[in-house]
Design an enzyme around this catalytic site. Sequence first.
Site, PDB file in Angstrom:
ATOM      1  N   TYR A 116       0.321  -6.782  -8.089  1.00  0.00           N
ATOM      2  CA  TYR A 116       0.876  -5.125  -8.325  1.00  0.00           C
ATOM      3  C   TYR A 116       2.200  -4.771  -7.844  1.00  0.00           C
ATOM      4  O   TYR A 116       3.360  -3.961  -8.504  1.00  0.00           O
ATOM      5  CB  TYR A 116       0.174  -4.098  -7.444  1.00  0.00           C
ATOM      6  CG  TYR A 116      -0.255  -4.196  -6.120  1.00  0.00           C
ATOM      7  CD1 TYR A 116       0.942  -3.729  -5.199  1.00  0.00           C
ATOM      8  CD2 TYR A 116      -1.245  -4.584  -5.506  1.00  0.00           C
ATOM      9  CE1 TYR A 116       1.023  -3.969  -3.895  1.00  0.00           C
ATOM     10  CE2 TYR A 116      -1.084  -4.808  -4.388  1.00  0.00           C
ATOM     11  CZ  TYR A 116      -0.441  -4.859  -3.147  1.00  0.00           C
ATOM     12  OH  TYR A 116      -0.162  -4.759  -2.210  1.00  0.00           O
ATOM     13  N   LYS A 117       2.351  -6.331  -7.061  1.00  0.00           N
ATOM     14  CA  LYS A 117       4.403  -6.527  -7.489  1.00  0.00           C
ATOM     15  C   LYS A 117       5.219  -7.117  -8.737  1.00  0.00           C
ATOM     16  O   LYS A 117       4.365  -6.541  -9.001  1.00  0.00           O
ATOM     17  CB  LYS A 117       4.572  -6.841  -5.800  1.00  0.00           C
ATOM     18  CG  LYS A 117       4.226  -6.553  -4.797  1.00  0.00           C
ATOM     19  CD  LYS A 117       4.171  -7.012  -3.240  1.00  0.00           C
ATOM     20  CE  LYS A 117       3.025  -5.581  -2.019  1.00  0.00           C
ATOM     21  NZ  LYS A 117       3.003  -5.946  -0.942  1.00  0.00           N
ATOM     22  N   ARG A 131      15.444  -1.024   1.673  1.00  0.00           N
ATOM     23  CA  ARG A 131      14.863  -2.507   0.458  1.00  0.00           C
ATOM     24  C   ARG A 131      15.651  -2.432  -1.229  1.00  0.00           C
ATOM     25  O   ARG A 131      14.440  -1.413  -1.478  1.00  0.00           O
ATOM     26  CB  ARG A 131      13.562  -2.718   1.065  1.00  0.00           C
ATOM     27  CG  ARG A 131      13.687  -3.932   2.278  1.00  0.00           C
ATOM     28  CD  ARG A 131      11.497  -4.236   1.649  1.00  0.00           C
ATOM     29  NE  ARG A 131      10.711  -3.811   1.275  1.00  0.00           N
ATOM     30  CZ  ARG A 131       9.088  -3.817   0.727  1.00  0.00           C
ATOM     31  NH1 ARG A 131       9.000  -5.204   1.421  1.00  0.00           N
ATOM     32  NH2 ARG A 131       9.167  -3.106   0.562  1.00  0.00           N
ATOM     33  N   ASP A 149       0.968 -17.055   2.007  1.00  0.00           N
ATOM     34  CA  ASP A 149       0.487 -15.248   1.773  1.00  0.00           C
ATOM     35  C   ASP A 149       2.169 -15.278   0.991  1.00  0.00           C
ATOM     36  O   ASP A 149       3.168 -15.353   0.887  1.00  0.00           O
ATOM     37  CB  ASP A 149       1.506 -14.634   2.605  1.00  0.00           C
ATOM     38  CG  ASP A 149       0.557 -12.940   2.536  1.00  0.00           C
ATOM     39  OD1 ASP A 149       1.216 -12.830   1.162  1.00  0.00           O
ATOM     40  OD2 ASP A 149       0.424 -11.990   2.738  1.00  0.00           O
ATOM     41  N   PHE A 195       3.676  -9.963   7.492  1.00  0.00           N
ATOM     42  CA  PHE A 195       3.624  -8.735   7.107  1.00  0.00           C
ATOM     43  C   PHE A 195       2.552  -8.507   8.173  1.00  0.00           C
ATOM     44  O   PHE A 195       1.441  -8.531   8.444  1.00  0.00           O
ATOM     45  CB  PHE A 195       2.943  -8.763   5.183  1.00  0.00           C
ATOM     46  CG  PHE A 195       2.890  -7.376   5.127  1.00  0.00           C
ATOM     47  CD1 PHE A 195       3.901  -6.687   4.160  1.00  0.00           C
ATOM     48  CD2 PHE A 195       1.735  -7.124   4.917  1.00  0.00           C
ATOM     49  CE1 PHE A 195       3.582  -5.511   3.897  1.00  0.00           C
ATOM     50  CE2 PHE A 195       1.111  -5.454   3.855  1.00  0.00           C
ATOM     51  CZ  PHE A 195       2.521  -5.051   3.880  1.00  0.00           C
TER      52      PHE A 195
HETATM   53  C1  PLP Z   1       2.516  -6.157  -0.171  1.00  0.00           C
HETATM   54  C2  PLP Z   1       1.531  -7.012   1.125  1.00  0.00           C
HETATM   55  C3  PLP Z   1       0.235  -6.992   1.323  1.00  0.00           C
HETATM   56  C4  PLP Z   1      -0.554  -6.274   0.419  1.00  0.00           C
HETATM   57  O1  PLP Z   1      -2.249  -5.863   0.855  1.00  0.00           O
HETATM   58  P1  PLP Z   1      -2.517  -5.068   0.852  1.00  0.00           P
HETATM   59  O2  PLP Z   1      -4.581  -5.523   1.042  1.00  0.00           O
HETATM   60  O3  PLP Z   1      -2.371  -5.550  -1.139  1.00  0.00           O
HETATM   61  O4  PLP Z   1      -2.303  -4.240   0.900  1.00  0.00           O
HETATM   62  C5  PLP Z   1       0.014  -8.523   1.693  1.00  0.00           C
HETATM   63  N1  PLP Z   1       0.634  -9.502   2.553  1.00  0.00           N
HETATM   64  C6  PLP Z   1       1.884  -9.543   2.381  1.00  0.00           C
HETATM   65  C7  PLP Z   1       3.512  -9.894   2.423  1.00  0.00           C
HETATM   66  C8  PLP Z   1       2.949  -8.162   0.736  1.00  0.00           C
HETATM   67  O5  PLP Z   1       3.300  -8.166   0.705  1.00  0.00           O
END
Ligand code: PLP
Length: 397
Positions: A224-225, A373, A199, A122
């Site tokens: 939040y996911k 997606r 992660d 990411f």
């Molecule tokens: C959604 C996501 C993030 C998001 O990070 P935020 O600090 O909440 O914006 C980070 N890593 C991965 C793999 C994600 O899917």
Amino acid sequence: MSAEQLDVTDPLGPYLEKFYRSEEVIAYLDGNSLGRPTKASVDRLAKFTTEQWGDRLIRGWDELWYDLPLEIGDRVGKVTLGAKPGQVFIGDSTTVILYKLIRTALDASPDRDEIIVDTDNFPTDRYLLEGIAAERNKKLVWLTAEHDEGVTPTQIANAIGANTALVVLSHVAYRSGFLADAAAITKVAHDAGALILWDLCHSVGAVPIALDEWGVDLAAGCTYKYLNGGPGSPAFGYVRSEYLETFQQPIQGWLGSTNPFEMGPKYQPHQGIRRFISGTPSIVGMLAMQDMLDLIEQAGIAQVRQKSEKLTGFAIELFEELLAAKGVKLASPRDPVRRGSHVTIDHDLFAEVNAALWKKGIIPDFRRPNGIRLGLSPLSTSFKEVEIGIKAISELI
Ligand SMILES: *Cc1c(COP(=O)(O)O)cnc(C)c1O
């Protein structure tokens, strides 16, 4: 089986009713970016404003809120992470927690100067690592995975060495949906004397995780996911218990110090996981995730995973039937064992197709350059929604 039959016979079908569903959204297929609210959260958030914040005011910190980041952390650990109490905190955004944990790991291994990461991780993970590598004079070792796959234990084994301080990977790849073999990769890292940071943003709440059993050192993930905590709800961090008295994090705030209310002259890290907290945590932000944790605990993460595999499997069946002949490509693994809870498909018209879908109340998401997606949140997505989405994509192409 038809979508209707699959919904009727789905043992977790009754959970669909536990979520607030907007009339105007016909198919929500982006639960991996922002989960729907639970009905219980609608109620909890309203009550919090009057009964806790309104009535208790500042007394609420002593009575209710001070330990909440660690109490909810323990619940996240128990229900979704396979983590014993005292190793998980709810804190800042995922980005900030990743920063803290990466810095912590590097400071704990000063004699090693390489970090392994993959080019499909990411963006926030990659950008943070670039910044930290420059800040701490470390070197990034980049791995590249196949478009519809992810990093394998063999790739890690070939890249790792006596100079590797840390391996940073996503458990489920945000683009392809590839589910990494976390147990095997963790072992490869440890055999080389390196630390590992997972992660978990795209796996927590949808895929069984066993951090303690796998021997994972550090982990972080979004709430939040698939944990339905609401937009911007704070992330969690995990630090293995054996490190809690020695690892020190770089953002030394007062609420992670030994005696915050003595307002002393010098920072002393608090015992245990509390030292990873920095400043005043967002209590409002950590309300809703508790309701989703209740639902996942009731349903059982093994059942949640089963439904997830069926949903993504159904999406792939419909893809074969309706989209493959139209030049759409599957960009996710076909093997359910190596797949998280979303499916990505590619086509050059998908930017336009996705915009047209959103106008109809059919909500997946678009990822550059050409991917749609379909994020299928096991407790809140119906088979019917998957069918509506894929039929609409087929008609638009
Ligand atoms: C959604 C996501 C993030 C998001 O990070 P935020 O600090 O909440 O914006 C980070 N890593 C991965 C793999 C994600 O899917």
